[in-house]
Every structure is written in structure tokens, then in C-alpha cells.
Write a protein that holds these residues in place. Structure first.
Motif, short mmCIF file in Angstrom:
data_model
loop_
_atom_site.label_atom_id
_atom_site.label_comp_id
_atom_site.label_asym_id
_atom_site.label_seq_id
_atom_site.Cartn_x
_atom_site.Cartn_y
_atom_site.Cartn_z
N LYS A 80 40.54 37.62 31.99
CA LYS A 80 38.81 38.46 32.99
C LYS A 80 38.24 37.74 31.79
O LYS A 80 37.67 37.90 32.21
CB LYS A 80 39.22 39.59 33.61
N THR A 81 38.59 37.68 30.40
CA THR A 81 37.63 37.54 29.90
C THR A 81 38.10 36.64 28.42
O THR A 81 38.89 36.19 28.23
CB THR A 81 37.36 38.57 29.12
N ASP A 128 31.44 33.32 33.65
CA ASP A 128 32.32 33.73 32.26
C ASP A 128 33.83 32.55 32.89
O ASP A 128 34.50 32.51 31.57
CB ASP A 128 32.86 34.96 33.48
N ILE A 168 34.21 37.70 37.86
CA ILE A 168 33.81 37.61 37.14
C ILE A 168 32.43 36.71 37.77
O ILE A 168 32.48 35.96 38.52
CB ILE A 168 34.76 36.27 35.86
N THR A 169 32.17 36.16 36.41
CA THR A 169 31.29 34.25 37.77
C THR A 169 31.37 33.51 36.74
O THR A 169 32.34 33.25 36.47
CB THR A 169 28.94 35.10 36.19
#
Length: 185
Positions: free
Chosen positions: A84-85, A121, A117-118
């Protein structure tokens, strides 16, 4: 029906089965996947993946680390990890993940508490690693085109297929649209 519709990977996710029953179900599903030459990926359970002869395992951030799975299985399994990151993506790649599941890119009916998330991202994650990234979370035939130019190589869906009246047709439509927005075939 999903395999007839062109699904390229199939993940078996069984959160409420004991391991013995999970293995039994995985063996049955693998037989069907083998008929279509589609790899079976097991969610969250390395032992089930190994015992069933599945092609791989997919783990989340709170599951067994990718590095531990690599130590246990070497190169015998495809290993997917959720990211997610950018930091999670880089860590998973460094530990030996073969691909990433990235999202949730939209609101998901399957995982109500999934962190969204965008698109920015998503692009940051896909451009930070060299392994394939698959978008996950709330993807439908209506919104998949919003993922164009995000760097993904595929999509992962549940409800858009299994909630459809005609599963085979839904898969064909999603596959066609996904190929228009992905980096790879």
C-alpha cells in the motif's frame, strides 16, 4: 466459468477453513486450474500452497514475511505480496516477492476496511519496483479504465466477476478492458 472467461491467475482465499480442509479444497481447485493452464495462488498459507502443489502464495503486510517464505521454499513458489506504500513495495521486492498486489484502488465490497490509495500512490509504487504490480480493490468494468497509465500489469477482482450474472462474460469484458490499461499482456 471464470477460467473459461480468461482469468490468468486464480487466488484461493479461505479465511474460515481449517488447514486440512483448505488443502483439500486447494487440491480440487488446482485440478481445475491445471486444465486451463492457469497458476493457482493460495492466500496467506504457505503450507497449503506447498501441500496442494499450488504455483504460489500471496501474503499481506501482517502475514509471514516474504523473506521467510523464500528461505522455506526457495524458488519453488511464486510469491506475491500486498503493498500500500512505496516502502512496503520496495521491502517486498528486496525480500524476494515476484509480484505485488497494490491497493485498494477503489472502495472494495470484499474488504470493507481496506485502506484506499490514490492513482498517484499507485503510480509511485509501480515505478518504485521492477516486479509486476497488480491493482486490487473495488475494480469493475466501469472503473478499470481509470487505471490507465498507472504502470500496472494486471488487475485482481472478486465481486466484479463472482457478483455478475454471467461470470464468463464478465471475465471476458474485464480482461479486454484490463489489457487496454496495463503495461503487459
Amino acid at each position: 466459468m471464470a477460467l473459461e472467461g480468461g482469468v490468468g491467475f486464480l487466488q484461493l482465499r479461505e479465511k474460515n477453513l481449517c488447514e486440512k480442509d483448505y488443502i483439500k479444497k486447494a487440491v480440487e481447485v488446482k485440478k481445475i486450474c491445471d486444465r486451463y493452464n492457469v497458476p493457482l495462488i493460495i492466500n496467506d498459507n504457505v503450507n497449503v500452497a506447498v501441500e496442494s502443489g499450488a504455483a504460489g502464495v500471496h501474503v499481506g503486510a501482517d502475514d509471514i514475511p516474504v523473506s521467510e517464505i523464500r528461505k522455506m521454499t526457495g524458488d519453488k513458489l511464486i510469491i506475491g505480496a500486498t503493498a500500500k506504500t512505496v516502502e512496503q513495495a520496495k521491502k517486498a521486492e528486496a525480500e524476494g516477492a515476484d509480484y505485488l498486489g497494490v491497493g485498494a484502488v477503489f472502495i472494495s465490497g470484499t474488504k470493507k476496511n481496506a485502506i484506499r490509495i490514490t492513482k498517484e500512490d499507485l503510480k509511485a509504487i509501480t515505478s518504485s519496483v521492477s516486479i509486476p504490480c497488480v491493482a486490487i480493490g473495488g475494480i469493475t468494468s466501469e472503473n478499470v479504465t481509470q487505471l490507465k497509465n498507472s504502470g500496472i500489469c494486471g488487475i485482481a477482482v472478486v465481486s466484479a466477476i463472482f457478483g455478475a450474472e454471467n461470470i464468463t462474460s464478465a471475465c471476458k469484458i474485464l480482461k479486454k478492458k484490463a489489457l487496454e490499461v496495463t503495461k503487459y499482456d
